[in-house]
Design a protein around this motif. Structure first.
Motif, short mmCIF file in Angstrom:
data_model
loop_
_atom_site.label_atom_id
_atom_site.label_comp_id
_atom_site.label_asym_id
_atom_site.label_seq_id
_atom_site.Cartn_x
_atom_site.Cartn_y
_atom_site.Cartn_z
N ALA A 20 2.87 -21.37 -1.75
CA ALA A 20 1.82 -22.42 -1.48
C ALA A 20 0.56 -21.51 -1.84
CB ALA A 20 1.81 -22.47 0.33
N ARG A 21 0.37 -20.39 -2.13
CA ARG A 21 -0.66 -19.59 -2.69
C ARG A 21 -1.53 -19.32 -1.31
NH1 ARG A 21 -1.20 -18.69 -8.34
NH2 ARG A 21 -3.15 -18.01 -8.01
N THR A 22 -1.05 -18.98 -0.44
CA THR A 22 -1.82 -18.81 0.70
C THR A 22 -1.53 -17.30 1.25
OG1 THR A 22 0.05 -19.47 2.30
CG2 THR A 22 -1.70 -21.13 1.88
N LYS A 23 -0.65 -16.47 0.49
CA LYS A 23 -0.58 -15.15 0.98
C LYS A 23 -0.12 -14.47 -0.55
CE LYS A 23 2.27 -12.22 3.53
NZ LYS A 23 3.41 -12.08 4.43
N TRP A 24 -0.79 -13.25 -0.71
CA TRP A 24 -0.58 -12.48 -1.89
C TRP A 24 -0.01 -11.04 -1.45
CZ3 TRP A 24 -2.32 -7.62 -3.43
CH2 TRP A 24 -1.99 -7.16 -4.61
N THR A 25 0.89 -10.52 -1.78
CA THR A 25 1.75 -9.22 -1.52
C THR A 25 1.65 -8.36 -2.70
OG1 THR A 25 2.98 -10.43 0.28
CG2 THR A 25 3.53 -8.16 -0.22
N SER A 26 1.24 -7.14 -2.52
CA SER A 26 1.31 -6.16 -3.69
C SER A 26 2.63 -5.86 -3.82
CB SER A 26 0.73 -5.00 -3.35
OG SER A 26 1.03 -4.20 -2.19
N ALA A 27 3.01 -5.62 -5.27
CA ALA A 27 4.47 -5.19 -5.78
C ALA A 27 4.78 -3.81 -5.28
CB ALA A 27 4.71 -5.48 -7.28
N LYS A 28 3.98 -2.99 -5.04
CA LYS A 28 4.26 -1.77 -4.56
C LYS A 28 3.10 -1.29 -3.57
CE LYS A 28 5.85 0.21 -9.04
NZ LYS A 28 5.82 1.12 -10.06
N ASN A 29 3.60 0.10 -2.63
CA ASN A 29 2.61 0.46 -1.82
C ASN A 29 1.33 1.06 -2.42
OD1 ASN A 29 4.62 -0.55 -0.03
ND2 ASN A 29 5.34 1.56 0.31
N PRO A 30 0.29 0.96 -1.69
CA PRO A 30 -0.90 1.83 -2.25
C PRO A 30 -0.51 3.42 -2.39
CG PRO A 30 -1.21 0.95 -0.04
CD PRO A 30 0.05 0.45 -0.46
N TYR A 31 -1.34 3.95 -3.00
CA TYR A 31 -1.02 5.56 -3.04
C TYR A 31 -1.73 6.15 -1.91
CZ TYR A 31 0.76 5.26 -7.94
OH TYR A 31 1.59 4.94 -9.09
N SER A 32 -1.44 7.13 -1.62
CA SER A 32 -2.03 7.88 -0.38
C SER A 32 -3.38 8.58 -0.97
CB SER A 32 -1.13 9.00 -0.02
OG SER A 32 -0.95 10.12 -1.04
N GLY A 33 -4.18 8.91 0.09
CA GLY A 33 -5.45 9.41 -0.34
C GLY A 33 -6.43 8.76 -1.24
N THR A 34 -6.40 7.66 -1.36
CA THR A 34 -6.90 6.83 -2.29
C THR A 34 -7.81 5.73 -1.71
OG1 THR A 34 -5.24 7.12 -3.96
CG2 THR A 34 -6.57 5.36 -4.61
N LYS A 35 -9.07 5.45 -2.39
CA LYS A 35 -9.94 4.28 -1.75
C LYS A 35 -9.64 3.06 -2.48
CE LYS A 35 -14.57 3.11 -0.89
NZ LYS A 35 -16.12 3.35 -0.86
N TYR A 36 -9.36 2.05 -2.11
CA TYR A 36 -9.15 0.72 -2.64
C TYR A 36 -10.24 -0.38 -2.51
CZ TYR A 36 -4.46 2.41 -3.84
OH TYR A 36 -3.47 2.94 -4.46
N THR A 37 -10.52 -1.04 -3.31
CA THR A 37 -11.31 -2.34 -3.25
C THR A 37 -10.55 -3.42 -3.41
OG1 THR A 37 -13.33 -0.88 -3.89
CG2 THR A 37 -13.48 -3.46 -4.23
N VAL A 38 -10.59 -4.48 -2.64
CA VAL A 38 -9.83 -5.73 -2.82
C VAL A 38 -10.98 -6.85 -3.09
CG1 VAL A 38 -8.28 -7.34 -1.90
CG2 VAL A 38 -7.73 -4.81 -1.08
N THR A 39 -10.50 -7.50 -4.17
CA THR A 39 -11.72 -8.50 -4.37
C THR A 39 -10.74 -9.96 -4.53
OG1 THR A 39 -12.91 -7.28 -5.75
CG2 THR A 39 -13.12 -9.59 -6.00
N ALA A 40 -10.86 -11.02 -3.63
CA ALA A 40 -9.98 -12.09 -3.42
C ALA A 40 -11.00 -13.34 -3.47
CB ALA A 40 -9.33 -12.13 -2.30
N LYS A 41 -10.46 -14.39 -3.97
CA LYS A 41 -11.37 -15.71 -4.20
C LYS A 41 -10.37 -16.78 -3.77
CE LYS A 41 -14.55 -18.21 -7.00
NZ LYS A 41 -15.34 -18.35 -8.06
N ALA A 42 -10.92 -17.83 -3.04
CA ALA A 42 -10.17 -18.93 -2.51
C ALA A 42 -10.72 -20.07 -3.35
CB ALA A 42 -10.43 -19.37 -1.11
N GLN A 43 -9.66 -21.24 -3.50
CA GLN A 43 -10.25 -22.30 -4.58
C GLN A 43 -11.26 -22.93 -3.67
OE1 GLN A 43 -8.35 -23.63 -7.06
NE2 GLN A 43 -10.18 -25.17 -7.13
N GLY A 44 -12.40 -23.22 -4.63
CA GLY A 44 -13.78 -24.10 -4.25
C GLY A 44 -14.67 -23.31 -3.42
N ALA A 45 -14.39 -21.92 -3.26
CA ALA A 45 -15.28 -20.97 -2.60
C ALA A 45 -16.13 -20.66 -3.74
CB ALA A 45 -14.53 -19.83 -2.08
N THR A 46 -17.50 -20.38 -3.51
CA THR A 46 -18.51 -20.03 -4.45
C THR A 46 -18.50 -18.51 -4.55
OG1 THR A 46 -20.40 -20.21 -2.83
CG2 THR A 46 -19.80 -22.21 -4.38
#
Length: 415
Positions: free
Chosen positions: A112-138
């Motif tokens: 349904a493209r209402t959920k996204w799951t990473s294939a692997k776990n994030p690494y320890s001791g790391t800063k992550y930036t998540v950028t996501a966009k929904a349909q129709g959102a500016t």
């Protein structure tokens, strides 16, 4: 509202008033009143439909809400579970997860493209930036989090050295700094590949040592790649790996030396052809030399040998043994010998278990056998000892896994 009386005497026609006259007398009815008081059932339905359409429009324009797990701003996020991005009242168009170490996390959407799951776990001791966009959102939704560091860690020290060239008998041997309880998880995180391709299997000698080898000796010229993906692999309870790297090494020419202690001769073959033959002296009757396939694991132009280090008390202490090449962890070497008579070599087995060749004090005389053999050898060369009167060396005693059959070797794999 009253209606003024009009007398018949006005000369107008008596009898019924005409419809036009009544309306004129009453005056025009206000439009609003007419709509309110005279609305038909059809008019009512039209009004209800208008209200429903307004509600539907409001529902259709609900703003999509994106949620990121771990929550944005988390400073010590768990690194043992995947990153998740979900949306309500919408569908996801794109998701990217980038670490400050340059890594990225790929992932998949649900149907349904209402959920996204990473294939692997994030690494320890790391800063992550998540950028996501929904349909129709500016605008995009941007979230950041930092994973916590592991409490206790382990690394694997490997042999041979990166970018080195070794003999055909050199296994890939890894020694871990912490005992490994989950051998399968750790072994799955390590791969060894070869060019030209050959089947390579891992074998656990202990909970801290894992070796890799093919069924037979490596082919000359083989390129070997060791891939360590141990970072955040839980080797034991609460103990995580830290390495994520690739290293390569090469196999040089084939040199296999066979020591026959019944004839006291060592025949050196290079790429299948006899390269040299040297008279030798092996272990005496009380200190027999291990038999079997052994691999040169260390090389010293000169080194000190002291009997107390191998459980032989104070029988010897020689500070400058020339051209010593280690064959076992327990102390077996093939080395030069300047203190024995030249008549010993090729005729008597007089050592405390090592294989000796005639040599000169100072390790600089290029005319002697000890010097020549040392100069012709490299780490990973094979030395086979037979007819020594001793049993076959343990496969774990040095880099000597070739003494196990292929079936026994594969039985030591955890995957």
């Amino acid at each position: 509202m009253g209606v003024q009386h009009i007398s018949n005497e006005s000369g107008r026609q008596s009898g019924r008033w005409s419809r036009r006259g009544i309306l004129a007398a009453l005056g025009a009815v206000p439009a609003g009143a007419a709509l309110a008081g005279c609305g038909s059932s059809a008019d009512a339905s039209a009004g209800s439909a208008g209200k429903g359409a307004t509600a539907s429009a409001k529902s259709a324009t609900k703003k999509a809400t994106i949620t990121v797990t771990p929550v944005s701003g988390t400073k010590k996020a768990d690194f043992t579970t995947p990153v998740e991005v979900t949306v309500t009242d919408g569908t996801l168009v794109s998701v990217t997860v980038a670490g400050n170490d340059g890594s990225t996390l790929s992932g998949t959407f649900n149907d349904a493209r209402t959920k996204w799951t990473s294939a692997k776990n994030p690494y320890s001791g790391t800063k992550y930036t998540v950028t996501a966009k929904a349909q129709g959102a500016t605008d995009e939704t941007v979230a950041t989090f930092t994973t916590k560091a592991p409490g206790e860690t382990f690394v694997g020290y490997f042999t041979p050295e990166a970018d080195s060239t070794s003999g055909v008998g050199m296994p890939v041997s890894i020694n871990f700094t912490h005992a490994v309880a989950d051998r399968a998880a750790v072994q799955r995180a390590i791969t060894v590949t070869a060019e030209p391709e050959v089947e390579i299997v891992g074998h656990w000698f202990s909970d801290t040592r894992l070796d890799f080898r093919p069924e037979t000796y490596w082919a000359s010229g083989t390129k070997i790649t060791l891939s360590l993906r141990l970072k955040d692999v839980e080797g034991s309870d609460g103990v995580y790996g830290v390495q994520s790297k690739d290293v390569t090494f090469h196999i040089g020419r084939e040199q296999i030396s066979t020591v026959d202690l019944s004839t006291k001769q060592m025949v050196v073959k290079r790429d299948g052809a006899t390269y040299a033959t040297y008279p030798v002296s092996g272990g005496n009757a009380q200190h027999t030399t291990w038999s079997g396939i052994m691999v040169i694991s260390e090389r010293f132009k000169q080194t000190r040998m002291e009997s107390s280090t191998v459980g032989l008390g104070d029988e010897y202490d020689i500070s400058d043994v020339p051209h010593a090449q280690r064959l076992t962890t327990s102390g077996t070497f093939v080395h030069g010998n300047y203190w024995a008579s030249t008549s010993v070599f090729g005729h008597e087995n007089t050592s405390h278990g090592c294989v000796g060749l005639h040599d000169a004090k100072g390790a600089s005389d290029s005319s002697v056998d000890g010097y020549k053999f040392y100069e012709s050898s490299i780490l990973g060369d094979v030395v086979i000892v037979k007819n020594s009167g001793e049993k076959t060396v343990e496969a774990s005693n040095g880099l000597n896994g070739w003494n196990l059959s292929w079936a026994d070797w594969k039985a030591g794999s955890a995957v």
